[in-house]
Scaffold this motif. Structure first.
Motif, short mmCIF file in Angstrom:
data_model
loop_
_atom_site.label_atom_id
_atom_site.label_comp_id
_atom_site.label_asym_id
_atom_site.label_seq_id
_atom_site.Cartn_x
_atom_site.Cartn_y
_atom_site.Cartn_z
N ILE A 1 20.14 59.37 24.41
CA ILE A 1 20.69 58.84 25.67
C ILE A 1 21.77 57.82 25.36
O ILE A 1 22.87 57.86 25.93
N VAL A 2 21.48 56.89 24.46
CA VAL A 2 22.43 55.83 24.11
C VAL A 2 23.70 56.43 23.52
O VAL A 2 24.81 55.98 23.82
N ALA A 3 23.56 57.45 22.69
CA ALA A 3 24.71 58.06 22.02
C ALA A 3 25.67 58.74 23.00
O ALA A 3 26.85 58.87 22.71
N THR A 4 25.17 59.14 24.15
CA THR A 4 26.01 59.88 25.10
C THR A 4 26.46 59.05 26.30
O THR A 4 27.13 59.57 27.19
N ARG A 5 26.10 57.78 26.34
CA ARG A 5 26.49 56.91 27.47
C ARG A 5 27.30 55.74 26.97
O ARG A 5 26.87 55.02 26.06
N GLU A 6 28.45 55.52 27.56
CA GLU A 6 29.32 54.42 27.16
C GLU A 6 28.65 53.08 27.44
O GLU A 6 28.08 52.86 28.49
N ASN A 7 28.71 52.18 26.48
CA ASN A 7 28.18 50.82 26.55
C ASN A 7 26.66 50.74 26.63
O ASN A 7 26.11 49.68 26.89
N ALA A 8 25.96 51.85 26.46
CA ALA A 8 24.50 51.84 26.56
C ALA A 8 23.90 51.25 25.29
O ALA A 8 24.34 51.51 24.18
N LEU A 9 22.88 50.41 25.48
CA LEU A 9 22.15 49.80 24.37
C LEU A 9 20.73 50.33 24.25
O LEU A 9 20.09 50.20 23.22
N GLY A 10 20.20 50.90 25.34
CA GLY A 10 18.84 51.39 25.38
C GLY A 10 18.44 51.66 26.81
O GLY A 10 19.29 51.85 27.68
N VAL A 11 17.12 51.65 27.05
CA VAL A 11 16.61 51.87 28.40
C VAL A 11 15.66 50.74 28.78
O VAL A 11 15.11 50.05 27.93
N LEU B 1 19.11 52.84 32.45
CA LEU B 1 20.01 52.58 31.33
C LEU B 1 20.27 51.08 31.21
O LEU B 1 20.44 50.39 32.21
N VAL B 2 20.30 50.56 29.99
CA VAL B 2 20.60 49.14 29.75
C VAL B 2 21.96 49.03 29.07
O VAL B 2 22.18 49.61 28.00
N THR B 3 22.87 48.30 29.72
CA THR B 3 24.16 47.98 29.10
C THR B 3 24.23 46.50 28.77
O THR B 3 25.00 46.10 27.91
N GLU B 4 23.42 45.71 29.46
CA GLU B 4 23.33 44.28 29.19
C GLU B 4 21.87 43.86 29.34
O GLU B 4 21.34 43.82 30.45
N PRO B 5 21.20 43.57 28.22
CA PRO B 5 19.77 43.24 28.30
C PRO B 5 19.50 41.98 29.11
O PRO B 5 20.30 41.05 29.12
N ASN B 6 18.36 41.97 29.77
CA ASN B 6 17.88 40.80 30.49
C ASN B 6 17.05 39.99 29.49
O ASN B 6 16.08 40.51 28.94
N PRO B 7 17.41 38.74 29.24
CA PRO B 7 16.67 37.96 28.24
C PRO B 7 15.20 37.73 28.59
O PRO B 7 14.40 37.38 27.73
N LYS B 8 14.82 37.95 29.84
CA LYS B 8 13.42 37.78 30.25
C LYS B 8 12.57 39.02 29.94
O LYS B 8 11.35 38.97 29.98
N ASP B 9 13.21 40.14 29.65
CA ASP B 9 12.49 41.38 29.35
C ASP B 9 11.84 41.31 27.97
O ASP B 9 12.34 40.66 27.06
N TYR C 1 6.82 54.99 37.65
CA TYR C 1 7.52 54.44 36.50
C TYR C 1 9.02 54.56 36.75
O TYR C 1 9.48 55.53 37.35
N THR C 2 9.79 53.59 36.28
CA THR C 2 11.25 53.67 36.35
C THR C 2 11.80 53.55 34.93
O THR C 2 11.27 52.81 34.11
N VAL C 3 12.85 54.31 34.67
CA VAL C 3 13.56 54.24 33.40
C VAL C 3 15.04 54.15 33.73
O VAL C 3 15.60 55.06 34.34
N ASN D 1 16.05 51.26 21.41
CA ASN D 1 15.71 50.02 22.10
C ASN D 1 15.21 50.27 23.51
O ASN D 1 15.86 50.97 24.30
N VAL D 2 14.05 49.69 23.80
CA VAL D 2 13.46 49.76 25.14
C VAL D 2 13.14 48.34 25.56
O VAL D 2 12.59 47.56 24.79
N TRP D 3 13.53 47.99 26.78
CA TRP D 3 13.18 46.71 27.36
C TRP D 3 12.19 46.96 28.47
O TRP D 3 12.27 47.96 29.19
N VAL D 4 11.21 46.06 28.62
CA VAL D 4 10.19 46.17 29.66
C VAL D 4 10.38 45.01 30.62
O VAL D 4 10.38 43.84 30.22
#
Length: 128
Positions: free
Chosen positions: A20-30, A48-56, A44-46, A65-68
């Motif tokens: 997923i990350v490899a095919t999406r511009e600016n993607a870092l994970g989910v 795309l993450v382009t800018e991580p939330n530091p609280k995750d 459940y929701t999944v 990379n997966v953020w919760v």
């Protein structure tokens, strides 16, 4: 001893996140979360993450990379994230010890919160 993680990922899930990350511009994970909905009460929701939330909570496996979301951590504690591709369905799946039931189609679930004390103790042990 390994680093504390709210969830774990299988090799298949990590591979799919990397795809997923490899095919999406600016993607870092989910980002994994939950929302109210469906006939069983939650979904459940999944996203795309382009800018991580530091609280995750952040989970990394071999470059995947997966953020919760913090509001979901108590419901997802101990969950294993997987990915399956079958004739009828392709997508992420979740083996969640906090799931008490699911609807017939499997799109929504009933979740009970994990033991808050156990979650706090696991985080504290990792910080020590």
């Amino acid at each position: 001893m390994g680093r504390f993680a709210v969830i774990s990922m299988t090799d298949r899930a990590a591979e799919r996140v990397r795809e997923i990350v490899a095919t999406r511009e600016n993607a870092l994970g989910v980002r994994l979360g939950i929302k109210k909905g469906g006939c069983a009460g939650m979904e459940y929701t999944v996203d795309l993450v382009t800018e991580p939330n530091p609280k995750d909570d952040h989970i990394e496996r071999e470059g995947a990379n997966v953020w919760v979301a913090p509001e979901a951590a108590l419901f997802l504690f101990g969950t294993e994230m997987d990915f399956e591709q079958t004739t009828l369905r392709t997508g992420f799946t979740f083996r969640n010890p906090n799931q008490s039931s699911a609807c017939g189609c499997g799109e929504s679930v009933e979740l009970k919160p994990a033991d808050l004390k156990a979650l706090a103790e696991a985080r504290a042990a990792d910080a020590a």
